[in-house]
Scaffold this active site. Structure first.
Site, PDB file in Angstrom:
ATOM      1  N   TYR A 189      -1.981  -0.829  10.196  1.00 24.82           N
ATOM      2  CA  TYR A 189      -1.684  -1.307   8.455  1.00 24.82           C
ATOM      3  C   TYR A 189      -0.744  -0.752   8.044  1.00 24.82           C
ATOM      4  O   TYR A 189      -0.196  -2.009   7.686  1.00 24.82           O
ATOM      5  CB  TYR A 189      -3.151  -0.924   8.014  1.00 24.82           C
ATOM      6  CG  TYR A 189      -3.258  -0.943   6.637  1.00 24.82           C
ATOM      7  CD1 TYR A 189      -4.048  -2.224   5.781  1.00 24.82           C
ATOM      8  CD2 TYR A 189      -3.079   0.157   5.864  1.00 24.82           C
ATOM      9  CE1 TYR A 189      -4.270  -2.752   4.647  1.00 24.82           C
ATOM     10  CE2 TYR A 189      -3.216  -0.780   4.320  1.00 24.82           C
ATOM     11  CZ  TYR A 189      -3.961  -1.747   4.100  1.00 24.82           C
ATOM     12  OH  TYR A 189      -4.084  -2.359   2.764  1.00 24.82           O
ATOM     13  N   SER A 240       1.086  -1.199  -0.092  1.00 20.69           N
ATOM     14  CA  SER A 240       0.677   0.412   0.298  1.00 20.69           C
ATOM     15  C   SER A 240       0.852   1.495  -0.126  1.00 20.69           C
ATOM     16  O   SER A 240       1.710   0.687   0.407  1.00 20.69           O
ATOM     17  CB  SER A 240      -0.688   0.176   0.974  1.00 20.69           C
ATOM     18  OG  SER A 240      -1.133   1.613   1.227  1.00 20.69           O
TER      19      SER A 240
END
Ligand SMILES: NC(=O)c1ccc[n+]([C@@H]2O[C@H](COP(=O)([O-])OP(=O)(O)OC[C@H]3O[C@@H](n4cnc5c(N)ncnc54)[C@H](OP(=O)(O)O)[C@@H]3O)[C@@H](O)[C@H]2O)c1
Length: 244
Positions: A165, A152
């Site tokens: 995350y 990401s």
């Protein structure tokens, strides 16, 4: 990436995709099957995996194998068992896509609760470690096996409030880099893909107020994955790609 996959790109390849019941993993599984691959669908919700398998059967009469597994609570024994089962069925792997992830809760670092931290790390990092470790013999037995980790934009530049995350995606990129280095003298390759903002339920959880019509669908961002899974990327390893 401007890559146009030939229609036979994945003929004779066997590819395992985690989180294949929804979002990007689902779209990728269907596309891989469409391009000739035998796909193994791993995920935690059997009904979703079965629907993807049905779709694939209707598409090209292939039977997709299903592995029902919740990465959050699976013990190492469970990974060893499914690796053994695949070995007994003489499965070798030419592709492995670590796609399943959990977002956890976004918010200030000081408010991260330990249970959320453990859960996100378990699914996003520990499962990636255990799956790769126990499937490495099957990848070594495959042909030019390509492993894709999913990262990401917060996996290489920390961003406030993306907490667990973000840290999990840094770890994911690290795992990809060390595997690429360790296996540099082999035909196996390890890379990471950042899908970028894509219209899925995870994205909706992270950005509940955005206009989803401005986002690409999972089906529209698959070229980079296909490039990495096929034989046009044989020399490529240890890299991070942006799918958009
Ligand atoms: N969408 C984006 O904008 C975006 C941006 C950057 C990175 N990514 C990354 O892209 C990947 C795919 O995300 P997505 O947007 O397609 O997410 P998604 O729509 O939420 O799909 C995630 C899939 O992973 C499965 N999964 C989650 N936790 C699991 C667990 N503990 N055990 C087994 N399966 C589990 C889900 O299963 P269920 O369907 O049963 O819940 C679902 O099939 C992720 O790694 C994500 O971090 C996405």
């Amino acid at each position: 990436m401007d890559y146009i996959a030939p229609t036979n790109l994945l003929d004779n390849k066997t590819i395992l995709i985690t989180g294949a019941g929804d979002g990007i993993g689902k779209a990728l599984a269907i596309k891989c099957a469409d391009l000739g691959a035998k796909v193994i669908l791993l995920g935690r919700t059997l009904s979703k995996l079965a629907a993807v398998a049905d779709h694939i059967t209707q598409l090209n009469k292939q039977t997709a194998m299903i592995i029902e597994l919740d990465l959050n609570d699976a013990t190492e024994e469970r990974y060893i068992t499914f690796a053994q089962q695949l070995t007994e069925q003489q499965v070798t792997l030419d592709g492995l896509v670590h796609n399943a992830s959990q977002l956890g809760k976004l918010g200030p670092f000081i408010d991260i609760d330990y249970d959320t931290w453990i859960e996100v790390m378990q699914t996003n990092v520990n499962a990636g470690f255990l799956i790769t470790k126990h499937l490495l013999p099957l990848l070594q037995a495959g042909t030019n096996a390509s492993t894709i980790f999913t990262t990401s934009s917060v996996g290489h530049k920390g961003r406030a409030f993306w907490g667990t995350y973000s840290v999990s995606k840094f770890a994911t990129e690290g795992m990809m880099q060390l595997l690429a280095d360790e296996y540099a003298d082999t035909t196996m390759r390890f890379n990471a893909v950042n899908p970028g903002g894509t219209r899925t339920s995870m994205r909706a959880s992270a950005y509940p107020d955005e206009d989803v019509n401005r986002l690409k669908t999972p089906e529209e961002i698959l070229e980079t994955y296909l490039y990495l899974l096929g034989d046009d990327s044989l020399e490529v390893t240890g890299q991070r790609f942006n799918a958009q």
